[in-house]
Write an enzyme that holds these catalytic residues in place. Structure first.
Site, PDB file in Angstrom:
ATOM      1  N   GLU A 112       0.991  -0.741  -0.367  1.00  0.00           N
ATOM      2  CA  GLU A 112      -0.026  -0.230  -0.003  1.00  0.00           C
ATOM      3  C   GLU A 112       0.248   0.841   0.165  1.00  0.00           C
ATOM      4  O   GLU A 112       1.300   1.963   1.182  1.00  0.00           O
ATOM      5  CB  GLU A 112      -0.449   0.249   1.431  1.00  0.00           C
ATOM      6  CG  GLU A 112      -1.896  -1.207   0.799  1.00  0.00           C
ATOM      7  CD  GLU A 112      -3.371  -1.048   1.921  1.00  0.00           C
ATOM      8  OE1 GLU A 112      -3.187   0.106   2.616  1.00  0.00           O
ATOM      9  OE2 GLU A 112      -4.094  -0.921   1.845  1.00  0.00           O
ATOM     10  N   GLU A 143      -6.221  -8.166   0.009  1.00  0.00           N
ATOM     11  CA  GLU A 143      -7.297  -7.573   1.196  1.00  0.00           C
ATOM     12  C   GLU A 143      -8.601  -7.350   1.194  1.00  0.00           C
ATOM     13  O   GLU A 143      -9.375  -6.057   0.761  1.00  0.00           O
ATOM     14  CB  GLU A 143      -6.769  -6.815   2.269  1.00  0.00           C
ATOM     15  CG  GLU A 143      -5.099  -7.286   1.971  1.00  0.00           C
ATOM     16  CD  GLU A 143      -4.147  -5.748   2.850  1.00  0.00           C
ATOM     17  OE1 GLU A 143      -4.707  -4.705   3.924  1.00  0.00           O
ATOM     18  OE2 GLU A 143      -2.888  -5.947   2.529  1.00  0.00           O
TER      19      GLU A 143
HETATM   20  C1  GAL Z   1      -4.677  -2.766   4.828  1.00  0.00           C
HETATM   21  C2  GAL Z   1      -3.268  -2.921   5.139  1.00  0.00           C
HETATM   22  C3  GAL Z   1      -3.196  -4.629   6.101  1.00  0.00           C
HETATM   23  C4  GAL Z   1      -3.425  -3.949   7.323  1.00  0.00           C
HETATM   24  C5  GAL Z   1      -4.930  -3.907   6.636  1.00  0.00           C
HETATM   25  C6  GAL Z   1      -5.763  -3.641   8.037  1.00  0.00           C
HETATM   26  O1  GAL Z   1      -4.511  -0.991   4.437  1.00  0.00           O
HETATM   27  O2  GAL Z   1      -2.035  -2.845   3.425  1.00  0.00           O
HETATM   28  O3  GAL Z   1      -1.567  -4.188   6.640  1.00  0.00           O
HETATM   29  O4  GAL Z   1      -3.189  -2.963   8.447  1.00  0.00           O
HETATM   30  O5  GAL Z   1      -5.356  -2.619   6.364  1.00  0.00           O
HETATM   31  O6  GAL Z   1      -7.450  -3.408   7.400  1.00  0.00           O
END
Ligand code: GAL
Length: 633
Positions: free
Chosen positions: A142, A313
């Protein structure tokens, strides 16, 4: 579409890995992303690598039949590295260092840190670049998260000076381009130019725009350095980066050009809470997310990298980082997963496998609870896996409709909003929503994209028209809608000669004589729609297609191109979309509140984002809350 999860073997006793891997397979997962924050375990002491645990972790996953997406660990430089190079951290706009103790504590411009990144990425790629289980690399994590694109460090200042010298050649050219005679801001050499912060009042918008362009280029070149190494040492293995939601701080099209698969991190409930949505929308979609949030990003990122994309994610339950963190309605995890498939994702990977009992994200749900019992999402993942299996691979075709999205437009509007409710992302999102509510599939594309073949092209705004863009529009034979402020600035952030819309004038012969912004709550009713937020006074021989209540021109059209001189509210957008679709012979639906549909080459998908059951006349079916329907086309 495949399923996967984000896993942190370094967080758990090694004895548990095999069991975890077995359970992942049992849940229908075939991919695991690992490694992206593991630098302190990969290189506990400078130059002393410890590959043993990662070798064994990958072997364990492989033995269970899981493939690996391996992250480069450059978002989390270890303490010893920061202590060796204290000036590698970013400096914030107030001039303060952004220190160690969380993540992303680095400045994209720091040459010493870049060299360290090249070193660790080289070591990692030499070790795993040809490993049969490693099927994809993720660069860093990110870019820009936690407000880290802009840095005001010495390293950034000096790289910026070089960037300016390359762009302008002479400092006189820079002074002219920026209009530095204003307030005696003229420089005598590039060495005199600082980043645009800590000024008494606002810095020159042209200075800011170049700083943003520069910072964006730094992200792209930082990424490209890793990509070059991975291509050399891991030939044929795909490379991705996981982008964020509602995030425009660097040009994702530039980074997207260098990678194979654009991925993004989908947290529909967190995004609904954190962004501009109204209190009513936040209440109505509390546990589902707004019906266009995930879809908007799916379509945006599909356009960022040659059409190959995925969800790296996926929110599986309450997150920890929004102001309020509700739990998804039962069924939403399945719905979000199937929706990614409907938009053509190659995979969806859940964040994360097991909730961590320690550190910053201990309140963030996973597929398992910290005690390894299954969390609510686990069953939903199994259900999604079953349906995906049955569906088989889905192919996405070019949509009838394109929205042109520009990161530079986001910066330009952000630097000079001229009315605090003129927000670029919100404008584009409103246009997207208006199209999707009428049952249309949408591609979101860069200004460089080939637009031929679309039947409707919408440009919510494009203040700086890239070279050749106006000609590209002129050559189209489809219906085009340009939004307010298009063509309103030159490349160096000035009002164009002969007034806005500048290079668009040969296409629609109008001149913007004056603009005004209206405070929130001001709404001037016209014919079924209203003027809110923004109005341009247009001088033109052309008679307007639509006028406001006072007879002022609001929409002008010539040939296939329309220009809309206000921030169009939902009713006006609806009217304009109906006219365009009529001209283009594109069929429209009128979907009930909360319902969205999306087509692949072989299937039609419908999703209910409403908190109650909804009758969908076009399908002749009731969809339950979080319900969905899939049928062959
Ligand atoms: C994203 C990040 C992850 C984790 C996640 C939590 O922004 O890439 O490492 O922090 O959020 O929601």
């Amino acid at each position: 579409m495949k399923l996967g999860c984000c896993y942190y073997p370094e967080h758990w006793p090694e004895e548990r890995w095999a069991e975890d891997a077995r359970r992942m397979r049992g849940m229908g997962l075939s991919l695991v992303r690992i490694g992206e924050f593991a630098w302190s375990r990969l290189e506990p002491e400078p130059g002393q690598y410890d590959w043993g645990w990662l070798d064994r972790a990958i072997d364990t996953l492989q033995a269970a039949g899981l493939k690996v997406i391996l992250g480069t660990p450059t978002a989390t430089p270890p303490k010893w590295l920061v202590d060796r190079m204290p000036d590698m951290v970013a400096i914030d706009e107030q001039g303060r260092p952004r220190g160690f103790g969380s993540r992303r504590h680095y400045c994209f411009s720091h040459e010493g840190y870049r060299a360290e990144c090249r070193r660790i990425v080289t070591a990692l790629a030499e070790r795993y670049g040809r490993h049969p289980s490693v099927i994809m690399w993720q660069t860093d994590n990110e870019y820009g998260c936690h407000d880290t694109v802009l840095s005001f460090s010495e390293a950034a200042a000096s790289s910026f000076r070089g960037w300016l010298a390359a762009r302008y050649g002479t400092v006189e050219a820079l002074n002219t381009a920026w209009g530095n005679v204003f307030w005696s801001m003229e420089y005598r050499s590039f060495a005199e130019v600082d980043p645009p912060h800590l000024t008494v009042t606002e810095a020159n918008p042209a200075h800011w725009l170049d700083y943003r362009r520069f910072a964006s280029d730094q992200v792209a070149s930082f990424n490209a350095e890793q990509v070059d190494i991975l291509r050399r040492l891991s030939p044929g293995v795909d490379i991705t980066h996981n982008f964020m939601g509602f995030f425009t701080e660097f040009d994702h099209h530039d980074v997207g050009r260098d990678i194979d698969v654009a991925t993004w991190d989908s947290y529909p409930l967190g995004f609904l809470e954190q962004f501009w949505f109204s209190a009513e929308e936040k209440a109505a979609y509390l546990r589902q997310g707004h019906p266009d949030i995930a879809a908007f990003h799916h379509d945006l990122y599909r356009g960022c990298s040659n059409g190959r994309w995925g969800v790296m994610e996926q929110q599986p339950g309450p997150v920890n980082w929004a102001r309020f963190n509700p739990a998804p309605l039962p069924g939403m995890v399945t719905l979000w997963t199937l929706e990614a498939c409907a938009h053509g994702a190659e995979f969806t990977s859940y964040f994360r496998w097991r909730q961590a009992p320690f550190a910053q994200e201990q309140m963030h749900a996973g597929l398992l609870r910290p005690d390894s019992t299954e969390a609510e999402a686990a069953d939903e993942v199994r259900e999604a896996a079953m349906h995906l299996d049955r569906l088989g691979p889905q192919q996405v075709l070019r949509a009838n409709v394109a929205i042109v999205f520009s990161y530079e437009a986001a910066w330009t509007i952000g630097i000079q909003p001229q009315g605090q409710s003129f927000r670029y992302l919100e404008l584009v999102f409103e246009w997207y929503q208006a199209l999707r509510q009428r049952g249309l599939d949408v591609d979101i594309v860069s200004p460089d994209a080939d637009l031929a073949g679309y039947r409707m092209v919408l440009v919510p705004t494009l203040p700086i028209m890239p070279e050749g863009f106006a000609n590209k529009l002129a050559a189209l034979d489809c219906s085009v809608l340009m939004g307010p402020r298009s063509g309103s600035k030159t490349a160096s952030f000035s009002i164009p000669e002969g007034l806005a819309p500048g290079v668009l004038k040969p296409l629609v012969p109008i001149a913007i004589a004056r603009v005004e912004s209206l405070r929130d709550g001001v709404s001037e009713a016209a014919d079924g729609w209203a003027v809110t937020r923004w109005r341009e006074d247009v001088a033109s021989e052309l008679s307007p297609e639509l006028t406001d209540a006072a007879g002022g021109g609001v929409v002008y059209a010539q040939g296939h191109i329309r220009y809309c001189a206000i921030w169009p509210d939902r009713a006006l957008l609806r009217l304009l979309i109906e006219r365009m679709a009529g001209e283009a012979d594109v069929p429209l639906l009128d979907l009930p509140e909360g319902i969205r549909i999306r087509r692949t080459a072989s299937h039609l998908f419908a999703f209910n984002y409403a908190a109650e059951a909804v009758w969908v006349p076009d399908m002749g079916e009731v969809l339950e809350p979080a319900g969905w329907h899939i049928e062959p086309r």
